[in-house]
Write a protein that holds these residues in place. Structure first.
Motif, PDB file in Angstrom:
ATOM      1  N   VAL A  49      64.414  39.603  11.609  1.00  0.00           N
ATOM      2  CA  VAL A  49      63.928  40.129  12.884  1.00  0.00           C
ATOM      3  C   VAL A  49      62.706  39.330  13.312  1.00  0.00           C
ATOM      4  CG1 VAL A  49      64.808  42.469  12.540  1.00  0.00           C
ATOM      5  CG2 VAL A  49      62.522  41.883  11.718  1.00  0.00           C
ATOM      6  N   ARG A  50      62.355  39.453  14.586  1.00  0.00           N
ATOM      7  CA  ARG A  50      61.160  38.801  15.125  1.00  0.00           C
ATOM      8  C   ARG A  50      60.197  39.863  15.625  1.00  0.00           C
ATOM      9  NH1 ARG A  50      60.112  32.936  15.749  1.00  0.00           N
ATOM     10  NH2 ARG A  50      62.036  31.947  15.059  1.00  0.00           N
ATOM     11  N   ASP A  51      58.900  39.651  15.350  1.00  0.00           N
ATOM     12  CA  ASP A  51      57.834  40.462  15.933  1.00  0.00           C
ATOM     13  C   ASP A  51      56.911  39.481  16.635  1.00  0.00           C
ATOM     14  OD1 ASP A  51      55.949  42.273  16.663  1.00  0.00           O
ATOM     15  OD2 ASP A  51      55.355  42.858  14.638  1.00  0.00           O
ATOM     16  N   ARG A  84      59.873  45.471   4.887  1.00  0.00           N
ATOM     17  CA  ARG A  84      59.792  44.403   5.887  1.00  0.00           C
ATOM     18  C   ARG A  84      58.870  43.319   5.341  1.00  0.00           C
ATOM     19  NH1 ARG A  84      57.381  45.996  11.474  1.00  0.00           N
ATOM     20  NH2 ARG A  84      55.446  45.495  10.371  1.00  0.00           N
ATOM     21  N   SER A 101      70.185  44.186  13.161  1.00  0.00           N
ATOM     22  CA  SER A 101      69.287  44.574  14.244  1.00  0.00           C
ATOM     23  C   SER A 101      70.038  44.583  15.567  1.00  0.00           C
ATOM     24  CB  SER A 101      68.091  43.622  14.318  1.00  0.00           C
ATOM     25  OG  SER A 101      68.530  42.297  14.533  1.00  0.00           O
ATOM     26  N   SER A 160      69.940  43.612  19.458  1.00  0.00           N
ATOM     27  CA  SER A 160      69.260  42.688  20.360  1.00  0.00           C
ATOM     28  C   SER A 160      68.557  43.422  21.496  1.00  0.00           C
ATOM     29  CB  SER A 160      70.274  41.690  20.933  1.00  0.00           C
ATOM     30  OG  SER A 160      69.646  40.797  21.819  1.00  0.00           O
ATOM     31  N   ARG A 200      63.704  47.120  19.952  1.00  0.00           N
ATOM     32  CA  ARG A 200      62.803  47.029  18.809  1.00  0.00           C
ATOM     33  C   ARG A 200      62.972  48.248  17.894  1.00  0.00           C
ATOM     34  NH1 ARG A 200      56.211  46.170  19.066  1.00  0.00           N
ATOM     35  NH2 ARG A 200      55.933  45.708  16.832  1.00  0.00           N
ATOM     36  N   ASN A 201      63.022  47.982  16.598  1.00  0.00           N
ATOM     37  CA  ASN A 201      63.099  49.041  15.578  1.00  0.00           C
ATOM     38  C   ASN A 201      64.397  49.854  15.635  1.00  0.00           C
ATOM     39  OD1 ASN A 201      60.634  48.351  14.419  1.00  0.00           O
ATOM     40  ND2 ASN A 201      59.492  49.698  15.782  1.00  0.00           N
ATOM     41  N   GLU A 202      65.454  49.284  16.230  1.00  0.00           N
ATOM     42  CA  GLU A 202      66.764  49.924  16.176  1.00  0.00           C
ATOM     43  C   GLU A 202      67.694  49.051  15.332  1.00  0.00           C
ATOM     44  OE1 GLU A 202      68.468  51.089  19.859  1.00  0.00           O
ATOM     45  OE2 GLU A 202      66.745  52.285  20.470  1.00  0.00           O
ATOM     46  N   ARG A 235      67.191  54.592  14.773  1.00  0.00           N
ATOM     47  CA  ARG A 235      65.924  54.111  15.322  1.00  0.00           C
ATOM     48  C   ARG A 235      64.819  54.429  14.328  1.00  0.00           C
ATOM     49  NH1 ARG A 235      65.961  56.610  19.721  1.00  0.00           N
ATOM     50  NH2 ARG A 235      66.653  54.914  21.078  1.00  0.00           N
TER      51      ARG A 235
END
Length: 222
Positions: A141-143, A161, A195, A197, A200-202, A217
């Motif tokens: 994932v990307r943050d 994570r 993940s 697209s 976020r966080n789903e 979620r």
């Protein structure tokens, strides 16, 4: 075992039957299986990742759990294109946009070239109460610009994570509430994470307690 977003509204999942291992594509809207291949007799399949690079054909990488072989498939048809040998066991796999990240049933993450599958580097996920556990299924994932990986602790409901640049655990998540809603099974285990697209966080989850992947979620603890 293994779950990944494919093209469009398609989830790709490693499958294992009495005939052998393979891969299938599931429509995320209807839950209908759109494609299935069983083409690895005698092998147990595990992690799966999709690698797409500008100007290059998309690759679906799939691991054998203990066969020491990674399989490269055509992104559109899922037909096998080639095989690559590697050392160790294959548990989880994902693509962070620059490289593949693989788990091997230990607390190590192996970074690999997304085209050749060659090993580049190893990250030790040290410290914390999880040190005696094992990393299984992965999802990159990307943050913002940070490259991170959600990793399931084998035989538990917990995710870690891991920040690939800091080489540190930046969050933990307990999926016990989601697993409590699974169908009756001898052992409800998480075997796939994907993940969603733009959300976020789903995450999509698959495992022994669900007939089809389920969407969850993640929420911060109050």
């Amino acid at each position: 075992m293994g779950l990944e977003n494919g093209e469009g509204a398609l989830l790709l999942e490693s499958t294992n039957t009495s005939q052998g291992g393979g891969i299938r594509g599931i429509d995320t809207t209807s839950g209908v299986e759109r494609i299935q291949l069983i083409d690895q007799p005698g092998r147990t399949m595990s992690g799966v990742a999709v690698s797409v690079r500008p100007g290059q054909p998309g690759i679906v990488w799939q691991l054998t759990l203990k066969g020491n072989v990674a399989i490269a498939r055509d992104l559109s048809t899922l037909v096998e294109q080639r095989q690559v040998s590697y050392r160790g066991e294959g548990w989880g796999l994902c693509d962070d946009g620059t490289q593949l990240v693989q788990s091997e049933g230990s607390m190590r993450l192996v970074l690999r070239d997304a085209d050749t599958f060659a090993e580049k580097e190893v990250i030790e996920v040290a410290g914390g109460w999880w040190s005696s556990r094992r990393l299984g299924e992965l999802e990159c994932v990307r943050d913002g610009e940070r490259r991170q990986v959600w990793a399931n602790l084998v035989d538990t409901s917990w995710l870690l994570r891991v920040d690939l640049e800091e080489r540190a655990v930046t969050a933990v998540a307990d999926l016990a509430p989601a697993m409590a809603g699974a169908t009756a099974a001898e052992r409800n285990l998480i075997s796939g994470i994907a993940s969603i697209s733009g959300a976020r966080n789903e995450l999509w989850l698959s495992g022994s307690g669900w007939r089809r992947p389920v969407k969850i979620r993640l929420a911060a603890r109050p």
